[in-house]
Design an enzyme around this catalytic site. Structure first.
Site, PDB file in Angstrom:
ATOM      1  CE  LYS A   1      41.864  38.690  49.024  1.00 17.19           C
ATOM      2  NZ  LYS A   1      40.726  37.912  49.477  1.00 17.19           N
TER       3      LYS A   1
ATOM      4  CB  SER B   1      36.224  42.110  48.537  1.00 21.20           C
ATOM      5  OG  SER B   1      35.281  41.246  47.926  1.00 21.20           O
TER       6      SER B   1
ATOM      7  CG  HIS C   1      39.288  42.392  51.079  1.00 21.23           C
ATOM      8  ND1 HIS C   1      40.125  42.880  50.101  1.00 21.23           N
ATOM      9  CD2 HIS C   1      38.700  41.293  50.540  1.00 21.23           C
ATOM     10  CE1 HIS C   1      40.032  42.134  49.016  1.00 21.23           C
ATOM     11  NE2 HIS C   1      39.170  41.151  49.253  1.00 21.23           N
TER      12      HIS C   1
HETATM   13  C1  LIG Z   1      40.235  36.608  49.058  1.00 23.66           C
HETATM   14  C2  LIG Z   1      39.269  36.135  50.060  1.00 23.66           C
HETATM   15  C3  LIG Z   1      39.339  34.831  50.559  1.00 23.66           C
HETATM   16  C4  LIG Z   1      40.308  33.817  50.013  1.00 23.66           C
HETATM   17  O1  LIG Z   1      41.603  34.058  50.454  1.00 23.66           O
HETATM   18  P1  LIG Z   1      42.834  33.381  49.687  1.00 23.66           P
HETATM   19  O2  LIG Z   1      43.914  33.407  50.685  1.00 23.66           O
HETATM   20  O3  LIG Z   1      43.108  34.218  48.492  1.00 23.66           O
HETATM   21  O4  LIG Z   1      42.429  31.995  49.328  1.00 23.66           O
HETATM   22  C5  LIG Z   1      38.432  34.461  51.540  1.00 23.66           C
HETATM   23  N1  LIG Z   1      37.517  35.324  52.002  1.00 23.66           N
HETATM   24  C6  LIG Z   1      37.412  36.589  51.535  1.00 23.66           C
HETATM   25  C7  LIG Z   1      36.373  37.502  52.096  1.00 23.66           C
HETATM   26  C8  LIG Z   1      38.284  37.035  50.546  1.00 23.66           C
HETATM   27  O5  LIG Z   1      38.187  38.272  50.074  1.00 23.66           O
END
Ligand SMILES: *Cc1c(COP(=O)(O)O)cnc(C)c1O
Length: 396
Positions: A243, A185, A213
């Site tokens: 996301k 990310s 992502h």
């Molecule tokens: C954002 C993210 C998460 C967490 O996801 P949420 O649904 O916001 O709790 C887990 N793993 C990665 C790689 C992320 O970027």
């Protein structure tokens, strides 16, 4: 308050504030869309994970409202008592269809999904090979499992192979897993999944890909695993619904046996109330939209490529991103924070990201273009970048 707690909090908060590491949070006064309102000021928003604009999509808002009217605002129980609504079953069927797997399980967040799924399968007699840049939720999930965590250098396949060989040949562990983000990310680079899968086959490693992502972004929407055509080879296709999918939640897609096991052994599924009806219905519809059309996905990439080309032309260092995630790497932490602040004063909201989220000396402003941005917005952002970049002598 206990004196000892009072002292602990005062000391530590003061220390953070003195070091400039205390994060002040700006509340958003409306939708987290292509533009954003903070402190009464409307700005172009380049900091959300709302890649496809679905968090603010009118059709999904209607679907959520209808579900609330029919089912209420809460699911009322954990999944294993009577908190499994028919909506949850539909969502999981849709997830499996979207990911090309036999089955899927949904969780309340991506974070708790990693906490749940890793520790449901791995224990203290096992080892986990983990990319050094993996997300915090993977790190915590690994810790919770009590397996031996063996970090390998970021996307370094020779290091992974050597450590996989050592771990499996030592005879010390019952099972060995390799775990990686699909898309990283902070830099926007993509995991070398074909090589990881090959190494996994050689040493019989369990494969776990966190595609938070990548889902909605890679593989025409279905994710990084699909992008490489590896849906049958990767054991855990984990991702988030918060996301690109625009709502909230996490999931694992995999074989029926894997999902059956997670449904009896993952603790947030058993001990935490399930996703709300409105969220669940909206997510299912969002997935259907991505199955039916790549229009939003295509627009996201078009916008990402446009912003990247523009920033590069201006002379900014945008790293090696292979996705719409567009870091602008400035290096110095203070400069990065100052740059981000000046951008927001000029109407562009792009957060600075510094140590410990990224290594020291690699401070960056991270830009997240979305399908919801117009060309005019991106042009305006580029104009502001040019102005502030010249002012702070980052570009000529
Ligand atoms: C954002 C993210 C998460 C967490 O996801 P949420 O649904 O916001 O709790 C887990 N793993 C990665 C790689 C992320 O970027």
């Amino acid at each position: 308050m206990a004196k000892i707690l009072n002292q602990f909090l005062k000391d530590n908060l003061n220390e953070l504030k003195e070091q400039g590491l205390y994060n002040e949070i700006d509340p958003v006064e409306g939708p987290n869309g292509a533009t954003i309102k903070i402190g009464g000021k409307e700005m172009i928003n380049l900091s959300s994970n709302n890649y496809l604009g679905l968090a603010t999509n009118d059709h999904l808002k209607e679907i959520a409202k209808k579900a609330i009217d029919h089912y209420g605002v809460g699911a009322g129980a954990v999944r294993t008592i009577n908190g499994t609504l028919d909506l949850h079953v539909k969502l999981e069927d849709k997830l499996a269809e979207f990911k090309g797997t036999e089955a899927a399980i949904a969780f309340q967040s991506g974070f708790n999904c990693n906490m749940a799924a890793i520790s449901a399968v791995m224990d203290k007699n096992d080892a986990i090979l983990s990319d050094e840049l993996n997300h915090a939720s993977i790190i915590d999930g690994c810790r919770l499992s009590r397996a031996k965590v063996i970090r390998f250098n970021h996307s370094d396949m020779e290091d992974l192979r050597a450590k996989a060989k050592e771990a499996t040949e030592s005879g010390q562990y019952n099972k060995v897993m390799v775990i990686t983000d699909g898309v990283f990310s902070m830099d926007g680079d993509v995991a070398k999944l074909p090589e990881i899968v090959e190494i996994a086959k050689e040493f019989d490693l369990i494969t776990y890909v966190d595609d938070a992502h990548g889902s909605g972004v890679m593989g025409k929407g279905a994710g990084t695993v699909k992008h490489f055509g590896l849906a049958k080879e990767v054991d855990f296709q984990m991702g988030t619904l918060s996301k690109a999918i625009g709502v909230v939640g996490g999931y694992v897609a995999g074989t029926q046996d894997l999902i059956d096991w997670l449904k009896v052994r993952s603790r947030p599924f058993l001990f935490s109330t399930s996703l709300t009806p409105g969220d669940t219905a909206a997510i299912t519809e969002a997935l259907q939209m991505l199955i039916d059309s790549t229009e939003l996905h295509d627009k996201l990439w078009e916008n990402g490529d446009y912003l990247k080309a523009g920033l590069k032309k201006l002379g900014f260092n945008i790293g090696d991103s292979a996705t719409p995630i567009t870091p602008c790497i400035l290096g110095d932490e203070k400069l990065t924070q100052q740059f981000s602040k000046r951008l927001s004063e000029e109407g562009v909201y792009a957060k600075s990201i510094v140590f410990p989220t990224v290594p020291r000396g690699t401070g960056r402003v991270r830009n997240m273009p979305t399908a919801a941005h117009s060309k005019e917005m991106l042009d305006e952002a580029l104009t502001v970048y040019e102005k502030v970049g010249k002012e702070l002598k980052i570009i000529q």
